[in-house]
Design a protein around this motif. Sequence first.
Motif, mmCIF file in Angstrom:
data_model
loop_
_atom_site.group_PDB
_atom_site.id
_atom_site.type_symbol
_atom_site.label_atom_id
_atom_site.label_comp_id
_atom_site.label_asym_id
_atom_site.label_seq_id
_atom_site.Cartn_x
_atom_site.Cartn_y
_atom_site.Cartn_z
ATOM 1 N N GLY A 21 0.728 -1.057 -0.072
ATOM 2 C CA GLY A 21 0.040 0.128 -0.024
ATOM 3 C C GLY A 21 0.875 1.245 0.075
ATOM 4 N N PHE A 22 1.755 1.230 0.700
ATOM 5 C CA PHE A 22 2.966 2.317 0.734
ATOM 6 C C PHE A 22 3.418 2.737 -0.479
ATOM 7 C CE2 PHE A 22 6.699 4.710 1.922
ATOM 8 C CZ PHE A 22 6.278 5.721 2.591
ATOM 9 N N GLU A 23 3.684 1.750 -1.260
ATOM 10 C CA GLU A 23 4.363 1.780 -2.635
ATOM 11 C C GLU A 23 3.341 2.435 -3.508
ATOM 12 O OE1 GLU A 23 7.088 1.991 -5.816
ATOM 13 O OE2 GLU A 23 7.456 2.020 -3.587
ATOM 14 N N LEU A 24 2.256 1.904 -3.622
ATOM 15 C CA LEU A 24 1.262 2.564 -4.420
ATOM 16 C C LEU A 24 0.779 3.865 -4.112
ATOM 17 C CD1 LEU A 24 -1.164 -0.641 -4.760
ATOM 18 C CD2 LEU A 24 0.756 -0.141 -6.273
ATOM 19 N N TYR A 25 0.705 4.085 -2.733
ATOM 20 C CA TYR A 25 0.400 5.383 -2.459
ATOM 21 C C TYR A 25 1.729 6.556 -2.886
ATOM 22 C CZ TYR A 25 1.320 9.324 1.197
ATOM 23 O OH TYR A 25 1.465 10.539 1.856
ATOM 24 N N GLN A 26 2.885 6.058 -2.802
ATOM 25 C CA GLN A 26 4.036 6.799 -3.214
ATOM 26 C C GLN A 26 4.020 7.034 -4.827
ATOM 27 O OE1 GLN A 26 7.655 5.146 -1.518
ATOM 28 N NE2 GLN A 26 7.565 6.974 -0.362
ATOM 29 N N GLN A 27 3.560 5.942 -5.529
ATOM 30 C CA GLN A 27 3.439 5.944 -6.884
ATOM 31 C C GLN A 27 2.230 6.805 -7.551
ATOM 32 O OE1 GLN A 27 5.362 4.537 -9.387
ATOM 33 N NE2 GLN A 27 6.667 2.994 -8.433
ATOM 34 N N GLY A 28 1.097 6.852 -6.592
ATOM 35 C CA GLY A 28 -0.059 7.738 -7.038
ATOM 36 C C GLY A 28 -1.093 6.675 -7.805
#
Length: 497
Positions: A21-28
């Motif tokens: 989730g954190f990676e997708l959040y950072q990637q938008g």
Amino acid sequence: MKALSTTVVIVGSGSAGISAGFELYQQGTPFILLERGEQVGGAGKFGAHGVFAINSKQQRAKHVAYGYADAFKGLTDYNHFFVNGELLARFLKESGENIDRLAEMGLPVTVEQSEQKAHLNDPLVYHKFNDFKKKMTNWDKLPDKFRAAGNQVLTGMAAVDVEYDDGLKAVIDEDADGNRTRIAAKKVIFADGGYCGSPEMMAAKYADNAALLNLGERKADGTGIRLAAKLGANTDHNPVLFAHGCAPSLSINPMRRDSSVETLTNLPLLWVDQTANRFVDENVVYDFAMWANAAHNVGGQYYVLVDQKTLDQFRTQEVAMEDTFERQFCDVGETPKTTVGPLPNIQKDFDAAMTSGEVVKGTSVADLAAKLGLPLAALRRSLKVYNQAVESKDDAVFLKAADALQFTVDDGPIYAIVEHCAILGTLDGVNVDRNCQAVGKTGLPIKDIYLVGNNVNGLYSDGYPSYEGIANGFAFVSGWIAAKEAVKSLKQESVEA
């Protein structure tokens, strides 16, 4: 049926899911995170104290020489080459950078000496959370960040099915009342933690399942593994327990730290199996994984034997033995105690445990053997040989160190603590490629389906190894890998479209 739509669905909010989730959040990249519990987090939040990594900035600053070649060869050899080499390599090579990611997530760690006495001289690969309680608080703050960016975090919602037709169409979830929601999505990342919460799957895979003490997440019921298998994913692998320490029961376990009975199980006293024979050098207690594996090897249960004289000594004196869990509950930089006692409540604790059946008392060796259903001749022989070893400070069979040969077990009264192999979960599930994408029997990837953390085959052959923090480290890194690959695939699909 209620309908939602997003780009990626993440199933589970433990280490692997929160990392994805954190990676997708950072990637938008838009996503919906499903958590079947009432609050986010899994074993990595509620139990784990750190992560394994190599080549982190902290390690380089300390000039730690142990690197990729050592770790890859060590794990490959340990598992007798029953490993997914590409996945293992990618995990190891990205594990160091993951330490920086943890700090960005609000989950900072510090490389330090192992929490286990057996590994005090090992290379510095263990990165311990700086503050265990603050880790859980900061974990709970991540969903707010995700929501603020337009994503959804749905607790009390369990994935129950997928719609698939040459690619993912939707994930079906269900709340506690049976109400279902169809979530249209392009990718799914199953991070729901294995199957230790499925009595059916556990019983099918482990003959000693009834004796195992499950300290893991019971909400991990194998959903991701089953749904991937339904789509043709290859699930062929030896069953692998996340065996980690031992304990008498859920009420007298290492996480509670409130019983003298539990304290004595964490020491290298005399242990016998269900045939009344010793089965290991009891100093294995100082290596959590090997300790649990030894118990798993003798049917998941054994007995810790102490006589009344020994109990009284622990009640009144300080004993030069270290509680194996002492280091685990020290914060970074704290100095652990290397002695136990006095334990003024020990008799009261043992009497209470006798009422509940976690301790059995015999007025004599024969009485104890009868109550436990052990062969008397074998028990007498075990006590005789062990007592001789204590007197001579020479364990000719199991080679137990002289300083741990402290207490004989004489005739009556004798107490037997009923000890169980403890598990934190399971470590086998679905075969994946180096991108954490599920693969079928032919080895071809199954489009849009990713599995991470304890849902994945390929890191272990048959048991959890003594690489402290490796399961939690892999969970964080594999969640990161799957999210990166999902985004990469989405971009490629957009170009092709």
